[in-house]
Scaffold this active site. Structure first.
Site: not given
Length: 146
Positions: A11-12, A19, A24, A75, A78, A81, A88, A99, A101-103, A108, A112
């Site tokens: 998402p997002n 954003r 980001y 990625n 949200a 978490h 599953d 996995e 993540h950009l940040s 943070r 997170r």
């Protein structure tokens, strides 16, 4: 014969570039897709690149990747978490998953710092921006073709 890798984004992430640029950066999801396709070509990987804001659709795509691909870059944004369903699904498909993540999620907010994905992922790459996707593809390439 090239190996197939699914790259799924949560998402997002469709809002990248506008954003929270202080977190980001200005790279768009389209830019990241272009990077992944270039890296995929260099590594002889067939790339299937997708994004959804919907948890159930991501679960469907993870299951599809389990049937059709040799690896998964995820990625989960949200959903990292919150989603036992994504955890599953990854466990059920049994393909190497990285996995991304950009940040740096550990620099943070405290919420997170926990990931439902990490325990079922081959590895985690965070904090390197779009470069994390390249690193994930290189890592998967060595795992699926030792």
């Amino acid at each position: 014969m090239s190996a197939s890798i699914y790259i799924l984004n949560g998402p997002n992430l469709n809002r990248l570039g506008t954003r929270e640029p202080e977190t980001y950066g200005s790279t768009t999801l389209g830019d990241i897709e272009g990077l992944c396709r270039d890296v995929g070509e260099d590594l002889n990987l067939e790339i299937e690149f997708r994004q959804s804001n919907h948890e159930g659709l991501l679960v469907d795509w993870i299951q599809e990747a389990g049937d059709l691909a040799q690896g998964l870059v995820l990625n989960p944004a949200a959903f990292t978490h919150t989603s036992v369903a994504i955890h599953d699904a990854i466990r059920a498909v049994e393909i190497p998953t990285v996995e991304v993540h950009l940040s740096n999620v550990f620099a943070r907010e405290a919420f997170r710092h926990h990931s439902y994905v990490s325990p079922v992922a081959l590895g985690v790459i965070c904090g390197f921006g779009a470069t994390g996707y390249r690193l994930a593809l290189e890592a998967l390439s060595t795992v699926i073709r030792p």
